[in-house]
Design a protein around this motif. Sequence first.
Motif, PDB file in Angstrom:
ATOM      1  N   GLY A 241       0.788  -1.225   0.000  1.00 37.19           N
ATOM      2  CA  GLY A 241       0.000   0.000   0.000  1.00 37.19           C
ATOM      3  C   GLY A 241       0.815   1.267   0.000  1.00 37.19           C
ATOM      4  O   GLY A 241       1.768   1.432  -0.770  1.00 37.19           O
ATOM      5  N   LYS A 242       0.469   2.193   0.916  1.00 35.01           N
ATOM      6  CA  LYS A 242       1.134   3.486   0.993  1.00 35.01           C
ATOM      7  C   LYS A 242       2.588   3.370   1.451  1.00 35.01           C
ATOM      8  O   LYS A 242       3.366   4.321   1.329  1.00 35.01           O
ATOM      9  CB  LYS A 242       0.369   4.416   1.941  1.00 35.01           C
ATOM     10  CG  LYS A 242      -1.008   4.818   1.432  1.00 35.01           C
ATOM     11  CD  LYS A 242      -1.703   5.783   2.396  1.00 35.01           C
ATOM     12  CE  LYS A 242      -3.060   6.205   1.874  1.00 35.01           C
ATOM     13  NZ  LYS A 242      -3.747   7.137   2.823  1.00 35.01           N
ATOM     14  N   GLU A 243       2.944   2.203   1.990  1.00 36.42           N
ATOM     15  CA  GLU A 243       4.332   2.003   2.420  1.00 36.42           C
ATOM     16  C   GLU A 243       5.277   1.955   1.222  1.00 36.42           C
ATOM     17  O   GLU A 243       6.462   2.250   1.342  1.00 36.42           O
ATOM     18  CB  GLU A 243       4.452   0.695   3.211  1.00 36.42           C
ATOM     19  CG  GLU A 243       3.704   0.688   4.531  1.00 36.42           C
ATOM     20  CD  GLU A 243       3.761  -0.664   5.212  1.00 36.42           C
ATOM     21  OE1 GLU A 243       3.925  -0.695   6.442  1.00 36.42           O
ATOM     22  OE2 GLU A 243       3.650  -1.687   4.503  1.00 36.42           O
ATOM     23  N   VAL A 244       4.730   1.584   0.062  1.00 41.23           N
ATOM     24  CA  VAL A 244       5.536   1.524  -1.162  1.00 41.23           C
ATOM     25  C   VAL A 244       5.500   2.911  -1.799  1.00 41.23           C
ATOM     26  O   VAL A 244       4.764   3.168  -2.756  1.00 41.23           O
ATOM     27  CB  VAL A 244       4.997   0.454  -2.129  1.00 41.23           C
ATOM     28  CG1 VAL A 244       5.887   0.372  -3.366  1.00 41.23           C
ATOM     29  CG2 VAL A 244       4.915  -0.893  -1.438  1.00 41.23           C
ATOM     30  N   ASP A 245       6.299   3.826  -1.257  1.00 40.36           N
ATOM     31  CA  ASP A 245       6.255   5.226  -1.681  1.00 40.36           C
ATOM     32  C   ASP A 245       7.536   5.703  -2.369  1.00 40.36           C
ATOM     33  O   ASP A 245       7.633   6.857  -2.791  1.00 40.36           O
ATOM     34  CB  ASP A 245       5.956   6.130  -0.483  1.00 40.36           C
ATOM     35  CG  ASP A 245       6.978   5.979   0.646  1.00 40.36           C
ATOM     36  OD1 ASP A 245       7.977   5.257   0.461  1.00 40.36           O
ATOM     37  OD2 ASP A 245       6.765   6.585   1.716  1.00 40.36           O
TER      38      ASP A 245
END
Length: 259
Positions: A241-245
């Motif tokens: 999710g947002k951790e893959v930024d």
Amino acid sequence: MVIKEYKKGVAVRLSENFKSTEFDCNGKGCCSKTLIDPKLVEHLQQIRDHFGAPVKICSSYRCEIHNPKVGGVKSSKHLKGMAADIKVEGVEPAEVAKYAESIGVLGIGLYDTDKDGHFVHIDTRDKKGFWYGHAQKYRSTFGGAVSKVNYTVKEFQKAAIADGYKFPKYGADGVWGEECEAVAKKAVCKKPLIKGLYKNKNLTAFYQRLLGFTGKDIDGKFWTATEKAVKARQKALGFTGKEVDGKIGINIHKAFLGV
């Protein structure tokens, strides 16, 4: 770490004192590539730094054609680019083996007689295996207490210092502690809003090397290619999710460094 592949005969800088051609297969006309485990390079650079003397790599990668010609076994770590037979200028092989044990090298063979050839074998296996001489006599230890120093953490600290961050109490000691935590929270490596406004260039270059960048691609400029590589590594590490930024914040610093 993933084993890296290089073109035989083409020198690529791997660390301060080692180039890819030093790991080339010694066979003639047998292969065109060289496999190298980055962890092996880290160990060799540690040994080079500790003794402050040149490290000669007598044999590292061996292709499937050359390996049996020099008596290598089918399960040899040399075939996978995970091993190196080395001599350190002016240092007895027993001392090299002792130090290698102290930094956590798990595969060590000591050859310290005229018959055996006076060298040390090190490899990056994941289970301990120590031996003495060509007879492969089992050894439980070479007398080197395992150090808490993590070479990759030390390189992180050195890069952060070069970018202006401080480790006032311990400096670049290779140990992850409160000072590293504090710096990692501040030293976020990410793509800038405007190309050219790069920050943390030394840390970015450090991570580019960890991500497998080579040559001119290690430029300390956090732009699209680096962001893409960071995202891929985040996914490989299990982030979702947002951790893959595509940013390297404290959690990614620690995941990349294994702390």
